[in-house]
Scaffold this motif. Structure first.
Motif, PDB file in Angstrom:
ATOM      1  N   GLY A   1       0.811  -1.207   0.000  1.00  0.00           N
ATOM      2  CA  GLY A   1       0.000   0.000   0.000  1.00  0.00           C
ATOM      3  C   GLY A   1       0.847   1.261   0.000  1.00  0.00           C
ATOM      4  N   CYS A   2       1.932   1.274   0.782  1.00  0.00           N
ATOM      5  CA  CYS A   2       2.793   2.457   0.826  1.00  0.00           C
ATOM      6  C   CYS A   2       3.657   2.569  -0.421  1.00  0.00           C
ATOM      7  N   LEU A   3       4.094   1.442  -0.956  1.00  0.00           N
ATOM      8  CA  LEU A   3       4.938   1.494  -2.150  1.00  0.00           C
ATOM      9  C   LEU A   3       4.153   1.930  -3.379  1.00  0.00           C
ATOM     10  N   GLU A   4       2.926   1.466  -3.497  1.00  0.00           N
ATOM     11  CA  GLU A   4       2.152   1.711  -4.713  1.00  0.00           C
ATOM     12  C   GLU A   4       1.229   2.913  -4.615  1.00  0.00           C
ATOM     13  N   ALA A   5       1.279   3.630  -3.491  1.00  0.00           N
ATOM     14  CA  ALA A   5       0.419   4.808  -3.350  1.00  0.00           C
ATOM     15  C   ALA A   5       0.815   5.875  -4.370  1.00  0.00           C
ATOM     16  N   GLY A   6      -0.118   6.320  -5.156  1.00  0.00           N
ATOM     17  CA  GLY A   6       0.126   7.373  -6.132  1.00  0.00           C
ATOM     18  C   GLY A   6       0.814   6.920  -7.402  1.00  0.00           C
ATOM     19  N   VAL A   7       1.076   5.619  -7.551  1.00  0.00           N
ATOM     20  CA  VAL A   7       1.724   5.112  -8.780  1.00  0.00           C
ATOM     21  C   VAL A   7       0.649   4.919  -9.843  1.00  0.00           C
ATOM     22  N   ARG A   8       0.793   5.624 -10.948  1.00  0.00           N
ATOM     23  CA  ARG A   8      -0.239   5.582 -11.996  1.00  0.00           C
ATOM     24  C   ARG A   8       0.336   5.259 -13.371  1.00  0.00           C
ATOM     25  N   THR A   9       1.476   5.812 -13.700  1.00  0.00           N
ATOM     26  CA  THR A   9       2.008   5.672 -15.055  1.00  0.00           C
ATOM     27  C   THR A   9       2.981   4.498 -15.159  1.00  0.00           C
ATOM     28  N   GLU A  10       3.272   4.138 -16.404  1.00  0.00           N
ATOM     29  CA  GLU A  10       4.215   3.046 -16.639  1.00  0.00           C
ATOM     30  C   GLU A  10       5.599   3.397 -16.110  1.00  0.00           C
ATOM     31  N   GLU A  11       6.018   4.661 -16.253  1.00  0.00           N
ATOM     32  CA  GLU A  11       7.332   5.074 -15.754  1.00  0.00           C
ATOM     33  C   GLU A  11       7.415   4.950 -14.235  1.00  0.00           C
ATOM     34  N   GLU A  12       6.315   5.284 -13.547  1.00  0.00           N
ATOM     35  CA  GLU A  12       6.308   5.169 -12.091  1.00  0.00           C
ATOM     36  C   GLU A  12       6.373   3.713 -11.651  1.00  0.00           C
ATOM     37  N   PHE A  13       5.689   2.826 -12.382  1.00  0.00           N
ATOM     38  CA  PHE A  13       5.766   1.407 -12.046  1.00  0.00           C
ATOM     39  C   PHE A  13       7.176   0.864 -12.292  1.00  0.00           C
ATOM     40  N   GLN A  14       7.836   1.382 -13.321  1.00  0.00           N
ATOM     41  CA  GLN A  14       9.195   0.933 -13.591  1.00  0.00           C
ATOM     42  C   GLN A  14      10.134   1.359 -12.470  1.00  0.00           C
ATOM     43  N   LEU A  15       9.977   2.592 -11.978  1.00  0.00           N
ATOM     44  CA  LEU A  15      10.795   3.053 -10.848  1.00  0.00           C
ATOM     45  C   LEU A  15      10.532   2.220  -9.602  1.00  0.00           C
ATOM     46  N   LEU A  16       9.274   1.889  -9.370  1.00  0.00           N
ATOM     47  CA  LEU A  16       8.928   1.047  -8.219  1.00  0.00           C
ATOM     48  C   LEU A  16       9.582  -0.332  -8.351  1.00  0.00           C
ATOM     49  N   HIS A  17       9.565  -0.876  -9.552  1.00  0.00           N
ATOM     50  CA  HIS A  17      10.180  -2.182  -9.795  1.00  0.00           C
ATOM     51  C   HIS A  17      11.680  -2.134  -9.473  1.00  0.00           C
ATOM     52  N   ILE A  18      12.344  -1.071  -9.864  1.00  0.00           N
ATOM     53  CA  ILE A  18      13.781  -0.936  -9.590  1.00  0.00           C
ATOM     54  C   ILE A  18      14.026  -0.821  -8.090  1.00  0.00           C
ATOM     55  N   PHE A  19      13.218  -0.023  -7.411  1.00  0.00           N
ATOM     56  CA  PHE A  19      13.404   0.156  -5.970  1.00  0.00           C
ATOM     57  C   PHE A  19      13.201  -1.160  -5.226  1.00  0.00           C
ATOM     58  N   ARG A  20      12.191  -1.920  -5.634  1.00  0.00           N
ATOM     59  CA  ARG A  20      11.937  -3.204  -4.973  1.00  0.00           C
ATOM     60  C   ARG A  20      13.143  -4.129  -5.094  1.00  0.00           C
ATOM     61  N   GLY A  21      13.737  -4.165  -6.284  1.00  0.00           N
ATOM     62  CA  GLY A  21      14.844  -5.093  -6.491  1.00  0.00           C
ATOM     63  C   GLY A  21      16.148  -4.631  -5.876  1.00  0.00           C
ATOM     64  N   ASP A  22      16.363  -3.316  -5.797  1.00  0.00           N
ATOM     65  CA  ASP A  22      17.671  -2.792  -5.391  1.00  0.00           C
ATOM     66  C   ASP A  22      17.765  -2.370  -3.937  1.00  0.00           C
ATOM     67  N   ALA A  23      16.688  -1.867  -3.351  1.00  0.00           N
ATOM     68  CA  ALA A  23      16.825  -1.218  -2.042  1.00  0.00           C
ATOM     69  C   ALA A  23      15.802  -1.643  -1.010  1.00  0.00           C
ATOM     70  N   LEU A  24      14.752  -2.361  -1.381  1.00  0.00           N
ATOM     71  CA  LEU A  24      13.707  -2.668  -0.401  1.00  0.00           C
ATOM     72  C   LEU A  24      14.250  -3.511   0.740  1.00  0.00           C
ATOM     73  N   ARG A  25      15.128  -4.464   0.406  1.00  0.00           N
ATOM     74  CA  ARG A  25      15.667  -5.336   1.441  1.00  0.00           C
ATOM     75  C   ARG A  25      16.583  -4.572   2.399  1.00  0.00           C
ATOM     76  N   PHE A  26      17.092  -3.412   1.961  1.00  0.00           N
ATOM     77  CA  PHE A  26      17.915  -2.593   2.840  1.00  0.00           C
ATOM     78  C   PHE A  26      17.098  -2.055   4.012  1.00  0.00           C
ATOM     79  N   PHE A  27      15.832  -1.755   3.769  1.00  0.00           N
ATOM     80  CA  PHE A  27      15.005  -1.130   4.802  1.00  0.00           C
ATOM     81  C   PHE A  27      14.125  -2.122   5.567  1.00  0.00           C
ATOM     82  N   LEU A  28      13.700  -3.192   4.939  1.00  0.00           N
ATOM     83  CA  LEU A  28      12.773  -4.131   5.583  1.00  0.00           C
ATOM     84  C   LEU A  28      13.401  -5.509   5.691  1.00  0.00           C
TER      85      LEU A  28
END
Length: 975
Positions: A451-478
């Motif tokens: 819910g927090c990651l996908e809040a306000g994500v609407r466009t394809e570019e925003e989903f691509q940025l979210l995909h990169i963040f999930r793979g590169d940095a999400l494990r750093f914080f959680l």
């Protein structure tokens, strides 16, 4: 902040949910001691170098590789100079590493992270969603040592290109730095020449054409003569390309043409593409490091081996890291004598407690899966237990930690906005953290995270940025929650990181209500057009009867002002919640926030909860501390470098809202631990003017019972030391103070009128500091309590020197300080040099008749002394009687208290004597106290039998009852 619960083991799946694996004896690990180069010294292996299985030491060129070709005198000298230059460059540590002294210098000790080989088909799979710890992880390949990276593969083919990938915090930069230094010191003989490139540096060149030889020569001028021989070096030439995610590589022939000449100019990205294609320098070895999101930029047919950097997936590596780092000698005493370096025994104790916590497989074990968090744990322990450098704060450590990991990192190199990775994390992870703090929640479900990651994500570019963040940095914080009974939930990697990110989310102004988001645009629009519309309608109204319309449109001018007040109210609400959290007594035995943090890391039992509170009620006392710390100028400057600038106006308005709430709630008397928390907040804020205005009404500093570590002494001195108003009382009883702490607190002690230092184990060394305090021309101390400290006669020898030159002290308590006969005789000889003292307490000091009589005579001759306490000393019956007789003769002079009676009457000071006994019942020798009380009881009984006055008999009988009750508490006989 509870890391210390005894929790079961858990595993990580791919992606986020991957817990440390069980200890594997075959996992390679090593220790490297890198020594700084000196001019003219050989670059061979240092004498103290130690190595273990898995290191690159002793590696030999694999069969089939080229032999030495760069052996001309000029080429050898050039390569030797190149080694020296690289060693000097890569030995320079960032400020985040240097600020902790030798303990945290990476070139002193290094532990290799685990590197596991992966297959191309694993990389082609879609990224896994968040897994719960209960789901089994996929089978993993055996680990690789650095010396094995270029070994032939399973088919016997020679490996020329290796891609190492890992999420943020797994140690990619450290691994590259260590590998380069290994080559500089001759510990990588498989390669005759190593040329490292930073892809971030190359990306800054843009499309400007330059040949490979030009790129090398501009960065490594010593290699100019070697450049023509690069092609002949073959596989003994190693290119290291660090941070490939910063470059956009196009392997299509239509996008990047073929080029085999190192002298031909081309865009830097095109040169790297041809190197990786093996079209340019086809036999050269290449090592690439990147984040997972960029692994696919290189077609797998050009890669000989993939390796995933898995961090410290073995707890033995974590323990080794902590043992090596925490056993390094600390830097010297902090500024202003903040303390002394930790002893070997103290370091051993820290390592033992931390290792025991890791062995219990607590949440800290999952956090230390990432080497970066091992660094953070060591930095926090150093901050809590070692001398604190001037200006270093806990918020500064966390901000430095993030700058060390995210400095210069952008989320996606192809993003035109070049959004920093930290800014994206603050927006998404900060939202999750703040919602957790608001709802008092530390565990989050998969739906909460999405819910927090996908809040306000609407466009394809925003989903691509979210995909990169999930793979590169999400494990750093959680990290997956390993607590029993909470499967499928996730927590922030370290508890304090949630509170830091929540505070960052607030100070960056990312928390906006719907009214604020809509109202801001409306207010700006109304403010822009309202004036023009009012002017036009004012002209029209002169011709038409529409005079009411200009009035309505004049109201539009008020809209921006009203919106500003709404925003101000919102800031005040946040400040109110922050202050309430700071002063919230959530625990039955409420420790200060620094002790709670230390207990969380070291695994000690935390404070108990109040019986009436809900068991799931969480504590967020660091949240307000980080709020204040992030508003400091130093942290704001570091955040701006991370792409998270805090506007000056926002910082000012937040500070004003906090000051308003602190001024209201901070005037009430606070428990000692909560008072220290408030002082720590001001220390984190680093704003003396702000602190002076808020703490201007503080008149009583009561920190009794708070364990005053060197850090806490530094905090109190930094916040209150620059104040000008006097403090009516400073109570530091039972604070485990030492002489170094006294020296640190000297600016505060000088402002105190009543100073309580009881029960601190202060000895003769501390008396020398107290002498300096009493002789200081700004000393305002009128009452000094030193009872229950082992001062001894040696300490009093220093103390009487201070008494002789002091003009402010009127009351001095040396109760139970081990003075003996020698100490009392010193006092008697020097007492006449002080002309202001009114009360002196030397009770319970083991003095005999002669010493007691000497100090009593000095008291009677003193011009201002009114009261002398001598009870509980080793006085004989004759000695007590002599003191009574002489006291009766010295009418109008100092009164000497030696017993509960005065003649046949009760002494007016009987309650003072018994209250001292009650207060110190658990600190004094029980057998000795019992003997003295029995003597006092016998004296009361004798006087009661000797008087015929019924009123006196009743008073004596009452005091007898009090003494009998004390004897019963001590286990002795009654009357």
């Amino acid at each position: 902040m509870r890391w210390s619960r005894h929790l079961p083991w858990a595993f990580w799946g791919p992606g986020l949910a991957r817990a440390p694996q069980p200890a594997d004896e075959n996992i390679p690990w090593m220790i490297h001691r890198n020594w700084a180069l000196k001019g003219g010294c050989s670059l061979g292996p240092p004498r103290a170098f130690t190595h273990h299985y898995g290191s690159s030491v002793g590696s030999v060129p694999p069969p089939g590789r080229h032999g030495p070709v760069l052996r001309s005198i000029s080429a050898a000298e050039a390569i030797q100079q190149h080694r020296r230059n690289l060693a000097e460059w890569f030995s320079r540590l960032p400020r985040e590493e240097r600020q902790f002294g030798p303990t945290f210098a990476l070139d002193t000790v290094h532990v290799d992270p685990v590197v596991r080989e992966s297959a191309p088909d694993e990389l082609l799979r879609p990224p896994s969603e968040l897994r719960s710890p209960s789901q089994p992880p996929p089978a993993t390949r055996p680990p690789l040592a650095l010396s094995q990276l270029f070994d032939p593969d399973a088919c016997g083919c020679q490996v020329q290109t290796v891609v190492l990938y890992g999420t943020v915090g797994t140690g990619k930069s450290t691994l590259v730095r260590k590998m380069v230094l290994d080559w500089c010191y001759g510990r990588l003989p498989a390669f005759e020449l190593l040329i490292p490139f930073s892809c971030e540096d190359l990306s800054s060149l843009g499309l400007a054409p330059a040949s490979l030889c030009q790129l090398v020569a501009r960065r490594y001028t010593a290699l100019k003569e070697v450049l023509p021989l690069m092609a002949a070096a073959g596989s003994r030439l190693l290119f290291v390309l660090h941070g490939l995610e910063r470059l956009n590589l196009d392997f299509r022939l239509a996008g990047t043409g073929l080029c085999s000449d190192p002298q031909e100019p081309a865009a830097p990205a095109a040169i790297l593409v041809n190197l990786l294609r093996k079209y340019m320098l086809p036999e050269a070895s290449i090592l690439v490091t990147t984040r997972p999101s960029a692994v696919g930029r290189i077609p797998s047919k050009y890669v000989g081996r993939y390796g995933e950097i898995c961090g410290f997936s073995d707890t033995n590596l974590q323990k080794l890291y902590f043992q090596l780092r925490l056993h390094q000698p600390d830097c010297g005493p902090g500024a202003g004598g903040a303390g002394v370096p930790a002893t070997a025994a103290q370091r051993d104790s820290l390592v033992e407690m931390l290792s025991r916590n890791l062995e219990g497989h607590h949440q800290i074990t999952a956090a230390c899966f990432l080497p970066s968090y091992c660094w953070l744990v060591c930095a926090t322990l150093h901050f809590l237990h070692a001398p604190t450098p001037a200006g270093q704060t806990l918020t500064g450590i966390y901000t430095s930690f993030l700058r060390l990991n995210f400095g210069g990192e952008v989320l996606a190199s192809g993003d035109p906005a070049q959004l920093s990775l930290m800014a994206y994390a603050a927006r998404t992870m900060g939202k999750l953290a703040y919602e957790g703090v608001s709802s008092r929640q530390t565990r989050f479900s998969e739906e909460d995270v999405r819910g927090c990651l996908e809040a306000g994500v609407r466009t394809e570019e925003e989903f691509q940025l979210l995909h990169i963040f999930r793979g590169d940095a999400l494990r750093f914080f959680l990290a997956p929650c390993v607590e029993p009974g909470h499967p499928g939930t996730f927590v922030f990697t370290v508890p304090a990181m949630q509170e830091y990110l929540a505070a960052l989310y607030i100070v960056l102004g990312l928390r906006k209500t719907t009214l604020q988001r809509v109202g801001k645009d409306v207010a700006e629009l109304a403010g822009r057009v309202g004036e023009d519309v009012s002017l036009v309608l004012g002209i029209v109204a002169k011709l038409l009867p529409l005079r009411i319309l200009p009035v309505l449109f004049n109201l539009l001018k008020v809209v921006p002002r009203v919106f500003g007040r709404v925003v101000g109210k919102n800031r005040e609400a946040v400040a109110q919640a922050m202050v309430l959290e700071m002063f919230r007594e959530e625990d039955y035995n409420n420790d200060d926030v620094l002790d709670q943090m230390g207990a969380s890391i070291l695994g000690m039992e935390g404070p108990r909860r109040h019986p009436d509170e809900a068991p799931e009620d969480e504590v967020f006392e660091l949240f307000p501390m980080f709020m204040g710390g992030l508003l400091s100028a130093q942290n704001r400057a570091m955040l701006a470098q991370l792409g998270c600038p805090i506007k000056n106006l926002d910082a000012l308005e937040n500070a004003q809202a906090i000051k308003k709430k602190l001024g209201k709630l901070g005037r009430r008397a606070l428990p000692p631990s909560e008072l220290l928390d408030q002082l720590f907040f001001h220390y984190e804020f680093q704003n003396q003017r702000f602190s002076a205005e808020v703490l201007g009404s503080l008149r009583r500093l009561d920190l009794a019972g708070v364990r005053m570590t060197p850090l806490k002494c530094t905090v109190v001195a930094a916040v209150l030391g620059s104040g000008r108003h006097a403090l009516d009382e400073v109570n530091l009883a039972s604070c485990q103070l030492d002489p170094a702490g006294l020296r640190t607190l000297m600016p505060v002690l000088l402002r105190a009128r009543k100073l309580g230092l009881q029960l601190n184990s202060l000895g003769p060394e501390a008396c020398r500091d107290l002498r300096e305090l009493l002789l200081h021309d700004q000393c305002q101390v009128t009452t000094l309590r030193l009872s229950n400290n082992p001062l001894t006669a040696a300490g009093v020898a220093s103390l009487v020197e201070g008494l002789a030159g002091n003009t402010s002290l009127t009351h001095l308590s040396l109760l139970h300080t081990g003075l003996g006969d020698e100490g009392l005789e010193l006092l008697a000889a020097q007492l006449q040099h002080n002309q202001r003292l009114q009360e002196l307490n030397v009770a319970y000091n083991g003095a005999g008749d002669t010493a007691a009589l000497a100090v009593a005579k000095a008291a009677w001759e003193h011009p201002s002394l009114q009261l002398l306490h001598l009870y509980f000393n080793e006085l004989s019956s004759e000695g007590r009687q002599l003191l009574r007789d002489l006291g009766d003769a010295a009418e109008g002079r100092a009164r000497v208290v030696v017993s509960l009676t005065e003649g046949t009457a009760v002494s007016r000071y009987w309650s003072v004597i018994l209250s001292e006994v009650q207060r110190n019942l658990h600190n004094w020798d029980r057998a000795r106290v019992r003997r003295h009380l029995q003597l006092l009881l016998r004296d009361l009984e004798d006087n009661r039998g000797a008087t015929l006055n019924p009123w006196r008999k009743a008073q004596l009988l009452h005091v007898e009852g009090e003494v009998t009750a004390l004897l019963e508490r001590l286990g002795g006989p009654g009357s």
